[in-house]
Design a protein around this motif. Structure first.
Motif, short mmCIF file in Angstrom:
data_model
loop_
_atom_site.label_atom_id
_atom_site.label_comp_id
_atom_site.label_asym_id
_atom_site.label_seq_id
_atom_site.Cartn_x
_atom_site.Cartn_y
_atom_site.Cartn_z
N SER A 93 0.81 -1.21 0.00
CA SER A 93 0.00 0.00 0.00
C SER A 93 0.85 1.27 0.00
O SER A 93 2.00 1.27 0.42
CB SER A 93 -0.90 0.00 1.24
OG SER A 93 -1.75 1.10 1.24
N ILE A 94 0.25 2.34 -0.44
CA ILE A 94 0.88 3.66 -0.40
C ILE A 94 0.30 4.38 0.81
O ILE A 94 -0.58 5.23 0.70
CB ILE A 94 0.61 4.44 -1.71
CG1 ILE A 94 1.06 3.61 -2.92
CG2 ILE A 94 1.31 5.80 -1.69
CD1 ILE A 94 0.57 4.15 -4.25
N ASP A 95 0.76 3.99 1.99
CA ASP A 95 0.27 4.51 3.27
C ASP A 95 -1.25 4.39 3.42
O ASP A 95 -1.86 5.14 4.17
CB ASP A 95 0.69 5.96 3.48
CG ASP A 95 2.18 6.12 3.72
OD1 ASP A 95 2.79 5.16 4.24
OD2 ASP A 95 2.73 7.17 3.38
N GLY A 96 -1.87 3.50 2.67
CA GLY A 96 -3.31 3.30 2.74
C GLY A 96 -4.13 4.21 1.86
O GLY A 96 -5.32 3.99 1.65
N TRP A 97 -3.51 5.24 1.32
CA TRP A 97 -4.25 6.21 0.50
C TRP A 97 -4.80 5.58 -0.77
O TRP A 97 -5.88 5.93 -1.23
CB TRP A 97 -3.39 7.43 0.17
CG TRP A 97 -3.32 8.36 1.32
CD1 TRP A 97 -2.24 8.59 2.12
CD2 TRP A 97 -4.38 9.17 1.84
NE1 TRP A 97 -2.57 9.48 3.11
CE2 TRP A 97 -3.88 9.85 2.95
CE3 TRP A 97 -5.71 9.36 1.48
CZ2 TRP A 97 -4.66 10.74 3.71
CZ3 TRP A 97 -6.49 10.23 2.22
CH2 TRP A 97 -5.97 10.91 3.32
N ASP A 98 -4.06 4.64 -1.35
CA ASP A 98 -4.56 3.97 -2.55
C ASP A 98 -5.86 3.24 -2.24
O ASP A 98 -6.84 3.33 -2.98
CB ASP A 98 -3.51 3.03 -3.13
CG ASP A 98 -2.83 2.14 -2.10
OD1 ASP A 98 -3.01 2.36 -0.89
OD2 ASP A 98 -2.09 1.23 -2.52
N SER A 99 -5.91 2.56 -1.10
CA SER A 99 -7.11 1.83 -0.70
C SER A 99 -8.26 2.79 -0.40
O SER A 99 -9.39 2.58 -0.84
CB SER A 99 -6.83 0.98 0.54
OG SER A 99 -5.77 0.10 0.29
N ILE A 100 -7.97 3.82 0.37
CA ILE A 100 -9.01 4.79 0.74
C ILE A 100 -9.63 5.41 -0.50
O ILE A 100 -10.86 5.42 -0.66
CB ILE A 100 -8.43 5.89 1.66
CG1 ILE A 100 -8.05 5.30 3.02
CG2 ILE A 100 -9.42 7.05 1.82
CD1 ILE A 100 -7.22 6.22 3.89
N LEU A 101 -8.80 5.93 -1.39
CA LEU A 101 -9.32 6.62 -2.56
C LEU A 101 -10.01 5.67 -3.54
O LEU A 101 -11.01 6.04 -4.18
CB LEU A 101 -8.22 7.41 -3.25
CG LEU A 101 -7.66 8.57 -2.42
CD1 LEU A 101 -6.47 9.20 -3.12
CD2 LEU A 101 -8.73 9.60 -2.11
N SER A 102 -9.53 4.44 -3.65
CA SER A 102 -10.17 3.47 -4.53
C SER A 102 -11.58 3.14 -4.08
O SER A 102 -12.46 2.88 -4.89
CB SER A 102 -9.36 2.17 -4.59
OG SER A 102 -8.12 2.39 -5.21
N ILE A 103 -11.82 3.17 -2.78
CA ILE A 103 -13.15 2.86 -2.25
C ILE A 103 -14.01 4.12 -2.19
O ILE A 103 -15.20 4.09 -2.50
CB ILE A 103 -13.03 2.20 -0.85
CG1 ILE A 103 -12.29 0.87 -0.96
CG2 ILE A 103 -14.40 2.01 -0.22
CD1 ILE A 103 -11.92 0.24 0.37
N LEU A 104 -13.42 5.22 -1.83
CA LEU A 104 -14.16 6.47 -1.62
C LEU A 104 -14.63 7.12 -2.91
O LEU A 104 -15.76 7.59 -3.01
CB LEU A 104 -13.26 7.45 -0.85
CG LEU A 104 -13.86 8.75 -0.39
CD1 LEU A 104 -14.93 8.49 0.65
CD2 LEU A 104 -12.77 9.63 0.20
N GLN A 105 -13.80 7.12 -3.93
CA GLN A 105 -14.10 7.85 -5.17
C GLN A 105 -14.88 7.01 -6.17
O GLN A 105 -14.40 6.68 -7.24
CB GLN A 105 -12.79 8.35 -5.81
CG GLN A 105 -12.09 9.43 -5.03
CD GLN A 105 -12.94 10.68 -4.89
OE1 GLN A 105 -13.39 11.02 -3.81
NE2 GLN A 105 -13.16 11.37 -5.99
N MET A 106 -16.11 6.70 -5.83
CA MET A 106 -16.95 5.88 -6.70
C MET A 106 -17.73 6.77 -7.66
O MET A 106 -18.09 7.89 -7.33
CB MET A 106 -17.91 5.03 -5.86
CG MET A 106 -17.21 3.96 -5.04
SD MET A 106 -16.26 2.81 -6.03
CE MET A 106 -17.52 2.12 -7.06
N PRO A 107 -18.04 6.23 -8.85
CA PRO A 107 -18.83 7.02 -9.80
C PRO A 107 -20.28 7.15 -9.35
O PRO A 107 -20.77 6.33 -8.57
CB PRO A 107 -18.72 6.21 -11.10
CG PRO A 107 -18.43 4.82 -10.67
CD PRO A 107 -17.64 4.94 -9.39
N SER A 108 -20.96 8.15 -9.87
CA SER A 108 -22.36 8.38 -9.55
C SER A 108 -23.18 7.13 -9.84
O SER A 108 -23.00 6.48 -10.87
CB SER A 108 -22.88 9.55 -10.39
OG SER A 108 -24.24 9.78 -10.11
N GLY A 109 -24.04 6.78 -8.91
CA GLY A 109 -24.89 5.61 -9.07
C GLY A 109 -24.36 4.35 -8.42
O GLY A 109 -25.09 3.38 -8.27
#
Length: 171
Positions: A93-109
């Motif tokens: 991991s990149i200090d967990g940021w890769d995981s956080i952003l991959s889950i958080l930044q979902m497309p509309s819907g």
């Protein structure tokens, strides 16, 4: 008792974090299932799991993953059940940021409720709240849990106010 919560993770290395969700659900008497489902290594297993979850009685899915962390979002794209994503700090991991952003930044819907990095317990609490919205017994247990949290803070405040912060730190 039929499982109401599905707990899945990208690999067994995520188990220490995801077990925290399972432990909280056990404390409240909520049945769950727990398994490994990898979005990258077992995509058909992921499709089958998400596609059959509702008919198996699952009400909410907790999906934990590290690194690129596509599992929660991909599962959310395959079901209309609520999905709670747990970003897991992994060895690559990149200090967990890769995981956080991959889950958080979902497309509309395709929303995914996202808890903090390594937030397995909070995922269990959120899943219990979702189940408790429709199950009066679980709702009462969640109310008691929240009351307990408030009481602990009130006790701490009273100790500090009565004894002073220096006395508390000396313990």
């Amino acid at each position: 008792m039929k499982p109401q919560v599905g707990i899945i993770m990208g690999s067994q290395s995520d188990l220490p974090i995801m077990a925290e969700a399972a432990q909280f659900l056990e404390e409240l008497g909520i049945a769950y299932e727990l398994t490994v489902v990898s979005a990258h290594r077992t995509p058909q297993r992921m499709i089958d799991y998400a596609g059959s979850a509702r008919e198996r009685g699952i009400k909410v899915i907790i999906a934990g993953a590290g690194g690129a962390a596509h599992l929660p979002g991909m599962v959310a794209s395959l079901t209309s059940l609520p999905v709670i994503g747990v970003p897991v700090l992994s060895s690559n991991s990149i200090d967990g940021w890769d995981s956080i952003l991959s889950i958080l930044q979902m497309p509309s819907g395709i929303p995914v409720a996202t808890v903090a990095l390594n937030g397995g317990k909070n995922a269990g609490i959120l899943a219990a709240s979702i189940v408790g919205a429709y199950d009066a017994e679980i709702g009462k247990k969640m109310d008691a849990f929240k009351t307990g949290l408030r009481e602990k803070v009130e006790e701490s405040a009273a100790q500090i106010e009565e004894k002073g912060w220096k006395t508390i730190l000396k313990k």
